[in-house]
Structure formats: C-alpha cells, structure tokens
Design a protein around this motif. Structure first.
Motif, PDB file in Angstrom:
ATOM      1  N   PRO A 153       0.820  -1.225   0.000  1.00  0.00           N
ATOM      2  CA  PRO A 153       0.000   0.000   0.000  1.00  0.00           C
ATOM      3  C   PRO A 153       0.850   1.270   0.000  1.00  0.00           C
ATOM      4  CG  PRO A 153      -0.837  -1.576   1.599  1.00  0.00           C
ATOM      5  CD  PRO A 153       0.462  -2.120   1.097  1.00  0.00           C
ATOM      6  N   ALA A 154       0.305   2.324  -0.613  1.00  0.00           N
ATOM      7  CA  ALA A 154       1.034   3.586  -0.756  1.00  0.00           C
ATOM      8  C   ALA A 154       1.368   4.229   0.581  1.00  0.00           C
ATOM      9  CB  ALA A 154       0.232   4.560  -1.612  1.00  0.00           C
ATOM     10  N   LYS A 155       0.593   3.927   1.626  1.00  0.00           N
ATOM     11  CA  LYS A 155       0.868   4.534   2.936  1.00  0.00           C
ATOM     12  C   LYS A 155       2.189   4.040   3.523  1.00  0.00           C
ATOM     13  CE  LYS A 155      -1.963   1.189   5.525  1.00  0.00           C
ATOM     14  NZ  LYS A 155      -3.095   1.040   6.445  1.00  0.00           N
ATOM     15  N   TYR A 156       2.705   2.937   2.968  1.00  0.00           N
ATOM     16  CA  TYR A 156       4.021   2.439   3.392  1.00  0.00           C
ATOM     17  C   TYR A 156       5.088   2.836   2.369  1.00  0.00           C
ATOM     18  CZ  TYR A 156       1.157  -0.485   6.460  1.00  0.00           C
ATOM     19  OH  TYR A 156       0.249  -0.932   7.385  1.00  0.00           O
ATOM     20  N   SER A 157       4.997   4.049   1.878  1.00  0.00           N
ATOM     21  CA  SER A 157       5.914   4.494   0.820  1.00  0.00           C
ATOM     22  C   SER A 157       7.368   4.518   1.279  1.00  0.00           C
ATOM     23  CB  SER A 157       5.504   5.869   0.294  1.00  0.00           C
ATOM     24  OG  SER A 157       5.492   6.817   1.347  1.00  0.00           O
ATOM     25  N   ASP A 158       7.606   4.834   2.553  1.00  0.00           N
ATOM     26  CA  ASP A 158       8.985   4.832   3.059  1.00  0.00           C
ATOM     27  C   ASP A 158       9.591   3.430   2.975  1.00  0.00           C
ATOM     28  OD1 ASP A 158       8.793   7.513   3.591  1.00  0.00           O
ATOM     29  OD2 ASP A 158       8.361   7.260   5.734  1.00  0.00           O
ATOM     30  N   GLU A 159       8.792   2.441   3.362  1.00  0.00           N
ATOM     31  CA  GLU A 159       9.267   1.053   3.272  1.00  0.00           C
ATOM     32  C   GLU A 159       9.493   0.639   1.819  1.00  0.00           C
ATOM     33  OE1 GLU A 159       6.865   2.130   5.143  1.00  0.00           O
ATOM     34  OE2 GLU A 159       7.265   1.461   7.204  1.00  0.00           O
ATOM     35  N   LYS A 160       8.604   1.108   0.936  1.00  0.00           N
ATOM     36  CA  LYS A 160       8.758   0.788  -0.489  1.00  0.00           C
ATOM     37  C   LYS A 160      10.061   1.362  -1.032  1.00  0.00           C
ATOM     38  CE  LYS A 160       5.014   1.002  -3.115  1.00  0.00           C
ATOM     39  NZ  LYS A 160       3.723   1.381  -3.720  1.00  0.00           N
ATOM     40  N   ILE A 161      10.351   2.616  -0.654  1.00  0.00           N
ATOM     41  CA  ILE A 161      11.595   3.259  -1.111  1.00  0.00           C
ATOM     42  C   ILE A 161      12.807   2.518  -0.566  1.00  0.00           C
ATOM     43  CG2 ILE A 161      12.987   5.361  -0.925  1.00  0.00           C
ATOM     44  CD1 ILE A 161      10.358   6.945  -1.079  1.00  0.00           C
ATOM     45  N   GLU A 162      12.728   2.072   0.683  1.00  0.00           N
ATOM     46  CA  GLU A 162      13.842   1.315   1.276  1.00  0.00           C
ATOM     47  C   GLU A 162      14.086   0.018   0.512  1.00  0.00           C
ATOM     48  OE1 GLU A 162      12.936   0.732   5.380  1.00  0.00           O
ATOM     49  OE2 GLU A 162      13.142   2.862   5.885  1.00  0.00           O
ATOM     50  N   ILE A 163      13.007  -0.681   0.159  1.00  0.00           N
ATOM     51  CA  ILE A 163      13.144  -1.938  -0.597  1.00  0.00           C
ATOM     52  C   ILE A 163      13.744  -1.663  -1.974  1.00  0.00           C
ATOM     53  CG2 ILE A 163      11.872  -3.821  -1.709  1.00  0.00           C
ATOM     54  CD1 ILE A 163       9.872  -3.647   0.642  1.00  0.00           C
ATOM     55  N   ILE A 164      13.230  -0.643  -2.653  1.00  0.00           N
ATOM     56  CA  ILE A 164      13.737  -0.308  -3.991  1.00  0.00           C
ATOM     57  C   ILE A 164      15.202   0.093  -3.927  1.00  0.00           C
ATOM     58  CG2 ILE A 164      13.516   1.313  -5.923  1.00  0.00           C
ATOM     59  CD1 ILE A 164      10.470   1.402  -5.238  1.00  0.00           C
ATOM     60  N   ALA A 165      15.548   0.929  -2.933  1.00  0.00           N
ATOM     61  CA  ALA A 165      16.937   1.385  -2.798  1.00  0.00           C
ATOM     62  C   ALA A 165      17.879   0.228  -2.493  1.00  0.00           C
ATOM     63  CB  ALA A 165      17.031   2.449  -1.706  1.00  0.00           C
ATOM     64  N   ALA A 166      17.467  -0.640  -1.575  1.00  0.00           N
ATOM     65  CA  ALA A 166      18.323  -1.775  -1.197  1.00  0.00           C
ATOM     66  C   ALA A 166      18.541  -2.727  -2.373  1.00  0.00           C
ATOM     67  CB  ALA A 166      17.698  -2.529  -0.023  1.00  0.00           C
ATOM     68  N   THR A 167      17.459  -3.029  -3.090  1.00  0.00           N
ATOM     69  CA  THR A 167      17.599  -3.938  -4.236  1.00  0.00           C
ATOM     70  C   THR A 167      18.362  -3.282  -5.386  1.00  0.00           C
ATOM     71  OG1 THR A 167      15.360  -3.293  -4.923  1.00  0.00           O
ATOM     72  CG2 THR A 167      15.588  -5.365  -3.726  1.00  0.00           C
ATOM     73  N   LEU A 168      18.222  -1.967  -5.544  1.00  0.00           N
ATOM     74  CA  LEU A 168      18.985  -1.265  -6.582  1.00  0.00           C
ATOM     75  C   LEU A 168      20.475  -1.324  -6.281  1.00  0.00           C
ATOM     76  CD1 LEU A 168      19.143   0.483  -9.111  1.00  0.00           C
ATOM     77  CD2 LEU A 168      18.731   2.498  -7.679  1.00  0.00           C
ATOM     78  N   VAL A 169      20.835  -1.122  -5.013  1.00  0.00           N
ATOM     79  CA  VAL A 169      22.247  -1.239  -4.613  1.00  0.00           C
ATOM     80  C   VAL A 169      22.738  -2.656  -4.879  1.00  0.00           C
ATOM     81  CG1 VAL A 169      23.827  -1.221  -2.641  1.00  0.00           C
ATOM     82  CG2 VAL A 169      22.174   0.635  -2.923  1.00  0.00           C
ATOM     83  N   GLY A 170      21.885  -3.646  -4.568  1.00  0.00           N
ATOM     84  CA  GLY A 170      22.249  -5.037  -4.838  1.00  0.00           C
ATOM     85  C   GLY A 170      22.441  -5.302  -6.318  1.00  0.00           C
ATOM     86  N   ALA A 171      21.576  -4.717  -7.148  1.00  0.00           N
ATOM     87  CA  ALA A 171      21.685  -4.900  -8.602  1.00  0.00           C
ATOM     88  C   ALA A 171      22.968  -4.265  -9.143  1.00  0.00           C
ATOM     89  CB  ALA A 171      20.465  -4.305  -9.296  1.00  0.00           C
ATOM     90  N   ILE A 172      23.281  -3.070  -8.665  1.00  0.00           N
ATOM     91  CA  ILE A 172      24.504  -2.386  -9.116  1.00  0.00           C
ATOM     92  C   ILE A 172      25.736  -3.175  -8.675  1.00  0.00           C
ATOM     93  CG2 ILE A 172      25.904  -0.297  -8.853  1.00  0.00           C
ATOM     94  CD1 ILE A 172      23.241   1.251  -8.596  1.00  0.00           C
ATOM     95  N   SER A 173      25.713  -3.652  -7.438  1.00  0.00           N
ATOM     96  CA  SER A 173      26.826  -4.466  -6.929  1.00  0.00           C
ATOM     97  C   SER A 173      26.985  -5.738  -7.748  1.00  0.00           C
ATOM     98  CB  SER A 173      26.580  -4.804  -5.461  1.00  0.00           C
ATOM     99  OG  SER A 173      27.574  -5.675  -4.981  1.00  0.00           O
ATOM    100  N   PHE A 174      25.871  -6.392  -8.055  1.00  0.00           N
ATOM    101  CA  PHE A 174      25.915  -7.602  -8.878  1.00  0.00           C
ATOM    102  C   PHE A 174      26.473  -7.295 -10.255  1.00  0.00           C
ATOM    103  CE2 PHE A 174      23.812 -10.343 -12.023  1.00  0.00           C
ATOM    104  CZ  PHE A 174      24.243 -11.582 -11.585  1.00  0.00           C
ATOM    105  N   HIS A 175      26.035  -6.197 -10.846  1.00  0.00           N
ATOM    106  CA  HIS A 175      26.482  -5.792 -12.178  1.00  0.00           C
ATOM    107  C   HIS A 175      27.991  -5.557 -12.208  1.00  0.00           C
ATOM    108  CE1 HIS A 175      25.642  -3.056 -15.906  1.00  0.00           C
ATOM    109  NE2 HIS A 175      26.399  -4.094 -16.190  1.00  0.00           N
ATOM    110  N   ILE A 176      28.481  -4.818 -11.224  1.00  0.00           N
ATOM    111  CA  ILE A 176      29.903  -4.458 -11.201  1.00  0.00           C
ATOM    112  C   ILE A 176      30.780  -5.636 -10.795  1.00  0.00           C
ATOM    113  CG2 ILE A 176      31.629  -3.012 -10.048  1.00  0.00           C
ATOM    114  CD1 ILE A 176      29.450  -0.840  -9.853  1.00  0.00           C
ATOM    115  N   THR A 177      30.379  -6.326  -9.732  1.00  0.00           N
ATOM    116  CA  THR A 177      31.235  -7.366  -9.159  1.00  0.00           C
ATOM    117  C   THR A 177      31.184  -8.675  -9.926  1.00  0.00           C
ATOM    118  OG1 THR A 177      30.844  -6.388  -6.986  1.00  0.00           O
ATOM    119  CG2 THR A 177      31.838  -8.568  -7.030  1.00  0.00           C
TER     120      THR A 177
END
Length: 198
Positions: free
Chosen positions: A97-121
């Motif tokens: 739900p949109a009311k948990y937008s902070d949690e959504k951003i945290e999930i997106i940010a964490a997985t994006l960092v993981g994707a970039i790390s996977f891409h580079i490493t």
C-alpha cells in the motif's frame, strides 16, 4: 568464441622445404573426458593450412580452430536469474500500500544497490572488459528500467496524495499500481530491444 592454435614454420624451413597438410583421418577431438570443460560446450573443430609471405621467404602455417560456447543453462543460472530475482523484489512493491511508501523506497533502494553491486562485481569478473555492450549489460539495462518504474510509481503516489488529498482513494491507488504492473514489463522489454541496436 573460437579458440585458435596456429603452428608456423620458421627459417630455414621455408615453404619449399616444409609444408603442413591436414590429415582428416587423424584430425579432430575424440570423446575423452579431458576435452570436456564444465560450463562450456566444445564444438566441432576445423583445421586448415595457409601460407604467409614475408620479405625473407614464404612459410606454411597450420591452424586449428575449436569453437567454444557457454552453456545456456549455466549462463542463465549464474548471471540472468539472480538479476531477475533482485528486480522481482523491487517489482513486488506494487502490492505494498502507498501509505508504506517509506518502506517501499527502502526496498527499492536496497535492491537497486544489490543490482549495481551484482552488475559491477559478478558480471565484471565473469565477463571480459570490452568497449561494447554485452548481453549481460543489456539485461541489466532492462533491470534498471524496472527500478525506475517502481520508483516513479512511489513518486506518483506521493504527488497524488498531495494534490488529491481525500480524493486519493484506495481504488485510485490500486488502478495506478495495475497500470504500472502492466507498463513496467513492457518498458523493460522495450529497453532491452533498444539496447540490441546500441
């Protein structure tokens, strides 16, 4: 890729003294275990003889070409499936739900960092460094498009909450999520197709 082995004669063995020839009966790779490489498919080799001319003479050269390619299953399991799994975590935020937008951003940010790390490493270690986009780079570009769409959805939710206020109902929120659930894969596939021409 093709693994090439070249054997060339040198002075004093010029072409008139030494010329290689391909003996088809004894040329090839038998089915011994030592020619099997885990994770790779060894193709049928081919052999040929060519002549090279230099100012100091003409020489014979024997060439053996062995086609080698990665196992499609191995490539998918090692490189593609982890990237898809990471993107799936970001994609799952459409059902939060949109009311948990902070949690959504945290999930997106964490997985994006993981994707970039996977891409580079991992991709950086497993794939030679080249100036053009590899298949893995193109897949990662489409994965990044998924992250962009997920983040755009969160930003749109925030904007509609601010502009519509009490008119921003759960139905409006669900409709927006449904649109992006359909649109996100289309955009990701579109990015991948466009990347094929880069």
């Amino acid at each position: 890729m093709d693994l090439a082995v070249h054997i060339k004669s040198v002075i004093p063995n010029t072409l008139d003294k030494l010329e290689f020839a391909v003996d088809q009966e004894y040329s090839g790779i038998r089915n011994e275990s030592f020619v099997k490489v885990p994770g790779w498919n060894v193709g049928k080799p081919y052999f040929f003889v060519s002549n090279q001319t230099y100012p100091w003479g003409e020489f014979s050269r024997f060439s053996a070409i062995v086609p080698v390619e990665s196992s499609p299953t191995g490539v998918f399991m090692k490189y593609i499936s982890p990237a898809i799994m990471i993107a799936a975590f970001a994609f799952s935020t459409f059902w939060i739900p949109a009311k948990y937008s902070d949690e959504k951003i945290e999930i997106i940010a964490a997985t994006l960092v993981g994707a970039i790390s996977f891409h580079i490493t991992f991709l950086g270690e497993g794939i030679p460094s080249v100036q053009y986009l590899t298949f893995a780079d193109k897949v990662m570009m489409s994965i990044y498009a998924v992250f962009a769409m997920c983040l755009l959805t969160v930003l749109l939710h925030k904007r509609y909450e601010y502009e519509l206020k009490e008119k921003y109902t759960i139905i409006v929120e669900k409709n927006l999520n449904k649109k992006f659930c359909i649109l996100t894969p289309i955009v990701a596939i579109g990015v991948f197709i466009i990347a094929q021409f880069l």
